[in-house]
Design a protein around this motif. Structure first.
Motif, PDB file in Angstrom:
ATOM      1  N   ASP A  23       0.302  -1.233  -0.251  1.00 41.29           N
ATOM      2  CA  ASP A  23      -0.385  -0.031  -0.363  1.00 41.29           C
ATOM      3  C   ASP A  23       0.457   1.168  -0.149  1.00 41.29           C
ATOM      4  O   ASP A  23       2.070   1.477   0.010  1.00 41.29           O
ATOM      5  N   ALA A  24       0.282   2.819  -0.495  1.00 40.27           N
ATOM      6  CA  ALA A  24       0.920   3.969  -0.506  1.00 40.27           C
ATOM      7  C   ALA A  24       1.382   4.440   0.803  1.00 40.27           C
ATOM      8  O   ALA A  24       2.328   5.028   1.642  1.00 40.27           O
ATOM      9  N   PHE A  25       0.460   3.914   2.375  1.00 39.86           N
ATOM     10  CA  PHE A  25       0.589   4.339   3.044  1.00 39.86           C
ATOM     11  C   PHE A  25      -0.670   3.833   4.171  1.00 39.86           C
ATOM     12  O   PHE A  25      -1.077   2.918   3.663  1.00 39.86           O
ATOM     13  N   GLY A  26       0.118   4.175   5.495  1.00 35.35           N
ATOM     14  CA  GLY A  26      -1.179   2.692   6.306  1.00 35.35           C
ATOM     15  C   GLY A  26      -0.670   1.727   6.730  1.00 35.35           C
ATOM     16  O   GLY A  26       0.203   1.235   6.597  1.00 35.35           O
ATOM     17  N   ILE A  27      -1.370   0.685   7.173  1.00 35.33           N
ATOM     18  CA  ILE A  27      -1.019  -0.634   8.208  1.00 35.33           C
ATOM     19  C   ILE A  27      -2.080  -1.556   7.178  1.00 35.33           C
ATOM     20  O   ILE A  27      -3.461  -1.407   7.045  1.00 35.33           O
ATOM     21  N   ASN A  28      -1.243  -2.401   6.420  1.00 33.69           N
ATOM     22  CA  ASN A  28      -2.137  -3.456   5.678  1.00 33.69           C
ATOM     23  C   ASN A  28      -2.659  -5.100   6.226  1.00 33.69           C
ATOM     24  O   ASN A  28      -1.500  -5.282   7.224  1.00 33.69           O
ATOM     25  N   ARG A  29      -3.683  -5.534   6.492  1.00 32.41           N
ATOM     26  CA  ARG A  29      -4.103  -5.760   7.540  1.00 32.41           C
ATOM     27  C   ARG A  29      -3.325  -6.962   7.187  1.00 32.41           C
ATOM     28  O   ARG A  29      -2.807  -8.298   8.474  1.00 32.41           O
ATOM     29  N   ALA A  30      -3.154  -7.819   5.664  1.00 32.09           N
ATOM     30  CA  ALA A  30      -2.422  -9.061   5.420  1.00 32.09           C
ATOM     31  C   ALA A  30      -0.781  -9.430   6.334  1.00 32.09           C
ATOM     32  O   ALA A  30      -0.153  -9.789   6.848  1.00 32.09           O
ATOM     33  N   THR A  31      -0.074  -8.062   6.071  1.00 31.91           N
ATOM     34  CA  THR A  31       1.061  -7.856   6.658  1.00 31.91           C
ATOM     35  C   THR A  31       1.186  -7.511   8.152  1.00 31.91           C
ATOM     36  O   THR A  31       2.437  -8.799   8.427  1.00 31.91           O
ATOM     37  N   ILE A  32       0.960  -7.578   8.645  1.00 35.14           N
ATOM     38  CA  ILE A  32       0.606  -6.932   9.902  1.00 35.14           C
ATOM     39  C   ILE A  32       0.852  -8.910  10.545  1.00 35.14           C
ATOM     40  O   ILE A  32       1.497  -9.002  11.245  1.00 35.14           O
ATOM     41  N   GLU A  33      -0.240  -9.023   9.603  1.00 32.40           N
ATOM     42  CA  GLU A  33      -0.391 -10.471  10.415  1.00 32.40           C
ATOM     43  C   GLU A  33       0.581 -11.858  10.237  1.00 32.40           C
ATOM     44  O   GLU A  33       0.850 -12.558  10.701  1.00 32.40           O
ATOM     45  N   ARG A  34       1.560 -11.216   8.577  1.00 31.19           N
ATOM     46  CA  ARG A  34       2.067 -12.036   8.424  1.00 31.19           C
ATOM     47  C   ARG A  34       3.661 -11.899   9.428  1.00 31.19           C
ATOM     48  O   ARG A  34       4.557 -12.726   9.977  1.00 31.19           O
ATOM     49  N   ILE A  35       3.805 -10.903  10.105  1.00 31.39           N
ATOM     50  CA  ILE A  35       4.691 -10.457  10.592  1.00 31.39           C
ATOM     51  C   ILE A  35       4.809 -10.803  12.150  1.00 31.39           C
ATOM     52  O   ILE A  35       5.766 -11.470  12.640  1.00 31.39           O
ATOM     53  N   VAL A  36       3.573 -10.718  12.301  1.00 31.93           N
ATOM     54  CA  VAL A  36       3.401 -11.893  14.202  1.00 31.93           C
ATOM     55  C   VAL A  36       3.099 -12.513  14.231  1.00 31.93           C
ATOM     56  O   VAL A  36       4.036 -13.208  15.132  1.00 31.93           O
ATOM     57  N   ALA A  37       3.218 -13.243  12.948  1.00 36.54           N
ATOM     58  CA  ALA A  37       3.520 -14.942  12.729  1.00 36.54           C
ATOM     59  C   ALA A  37       4.529 -14.801  13.220  1.00 36.54           C
ATOM     60  O   ALA A  37       4.835 -16.027  13.849  1.00 36.54           O
ATOM     61  N   ASP A  38       5.791 -14.319  12.491  1.00 40.37           N
ATOM     62  CA  ASP A  38       7.167 -14.693  12.153  1.00 40.37           C
ATOM     63  C   ASP A  38       7.300 -14.282  14.070  1.00 40.37           C
ATOM     64  O   ASP A  38       8.010 -14.752  14.447  1.00 40.37           O
ATOM     65  N   ILE A  39       6.843 -13.396  14.622  1.00 41.37           N
ATOM     66  CA  ILE A  39       7.123 -13.349  15.998  1.00 41.37           C
ATOM     67  C   ILE A  39       7.176 -14.184  16.733  1.00 41.37           C
ATOM     68  O   ILE A  39       7.378 -14.015  17.075  1.00 41.37           O
ATOM     69  N   ALA A  40       5.411 -14.647  16.452  1.00 41.56           N
ATOM     70  CA  ALA A  40       4.784 -15.218  17.385  1.00 41.56           C
ATOM     71  C   ALA A  40       5.861 -16.539  17.393  1.00 41.56           C
ATOM     72  O   ALA A  40       6.352 -17.398  18.918  1.00 41.56           O
ATOM     73  N   GLU A  41       6.979 -17.217  16.783  1.00 42.62           N
ATOM     74  CA  GLU A  41       7.807 -18.487  16.474  1.00 42.62           C
ATOM     75  C   GLU A  41       8.974 -17.914  17.372  1.00 42.62           C
ATOM     76  O   GLU A  41       8.963 -19.147  17.920  1.00 42.62           O
ATOM     77  N   VAL A  42       9.135 -16.750  17.418  1.00 40.23           N
ATOM     78  CA  VAL A  42      10.300 -16.379  18.256  1.00 40.23           C
ATOM     79  C   VAL A  42       9.594 -16.879  19.489  1.00 40.23           C
ATOM     80  O   VAL A  42      11.003 -17.106  20.430  1.00 40.23           O
TER      81      VAL A  42
END
Ligand code: UDP
Length: 239
Positions: A23-42
């Motif tokens: 996206d051009a700005f703001g928060i992309n839902r699918a992106t934040i969910e993917r990042i959080v899934a990566d954080i959850a593993e750690v």
């Protein structure tokens, strides 16, 4: 039985732009969910994780209105932008079952705890992710500097700087096809070669505090976990 992670406590620097996706700005839902899934593993590995979140994605949306403003006011707007991201990140983490606490460098008592160092460390020891919002709380700084500062304060073993590129390269990989990624490089050599890792204030603070920085790609799924496993991921900048 999974191998134990190589780090016990880390500071993850996420730029606001990491949350935008395409996206051009703001928060992309699918992106934040993917990042959080990566954080959850750690987090599941038992590593204590603190996050400094940027605000570039929010600030871009208001940049037109901020043009011509005095610098300090625009910087306070930028810091408020990081709070929007911090709350979104906290919410996405909670939905994944990760306990997270936002601590703000600017007082915003109705929405977040103030930054209190011992309390942040207490949360980390209890397995909660601490999200540091509002940068350093001061204009004329960046969230990279906040990452170096908070990383040093909480005794993180490394600052993990998430970018769009999977490490530090000898030249811009988009322009020079022969550019190669450094697996490791010393702070002094990165300065000599004029490699842009993070802003100069943040870089100097990490070097003075002997706090290594690992640059890695946030767009590569599982990269955070591979770092914890000690695999060759991104670039480690060390003393
Ligand atoms: N900012 C600031 N002081 C800080 C951290 C951030 O004034 O300690 C402001 C500054 O205007 C900056 C904006 O907040 O441009 C967003 O932070 P940053 O650019 O570091 O976010 P990122 O690029 O990582 O998304």
């Amino acid at each position: 039985m999974p191998a134990s992670p190589i780090y016990k406590r880390v500071l993850l620097k996420l730029s606001g732009e990491a949350l935008m996706g395409d996206d051009a700005f703001g928060i992309n839902r699918a992106t934040i969910e993917r990042i959080v899934a990566d954080i959850a593993e750690v987090v599941q590995l038992g590593t204590q994780l603190a996050v400094v979140i940027g605000g570039g994605n929010i600030f871009r949306g208001v940049a037109g209105g901020a043009a011509g403003m005095d610098r300090a006011t625009a910087d306070y707007m930028g810091m408020l932008g990081t709070m929007i991201n911090a709350l979104a990140l906290q919410d996405a983490m909670r939905q994944t079952g990760i306990e997270a606490r936002v601590q703000s460098a600017l007082r915003m008592d109705q929405v977040a705890e103030p930054y209190i160092r011992p309390r942040a460390i207490h949360h980390l020891k209890a397995g909660k992710v601490v999200i540091f919002a509002a940068g350093t709380g001061n204009p004329f700084f960046t969230t990279d500097t906040a990452a170096a500062l908070r990383g040093a304060e909480i005794g993180a073993e490394v600052v993990l700087k998430a970018t769009r590129v999977d490490g530090v390269y000898s030249a811009d990989p988009k322009r020079a096809p022969t550019a190669s990624r450094y697996a490791m490089i010393r702070f002094d050599e990165a300065i000599q070669r004029n490699l842009q890792v993070m802003d100069a204030t943040a870089f100097a603070l990490c070097r003075d505090q002997k706090l290594p920085v690992r640059v890695f790609s946030i767009n590569k799924t599982g990269a955070l976990k591979r770092i914890m496993d000690g695999q060759d991921e991104g670039t480690l900048i060390h003393l």
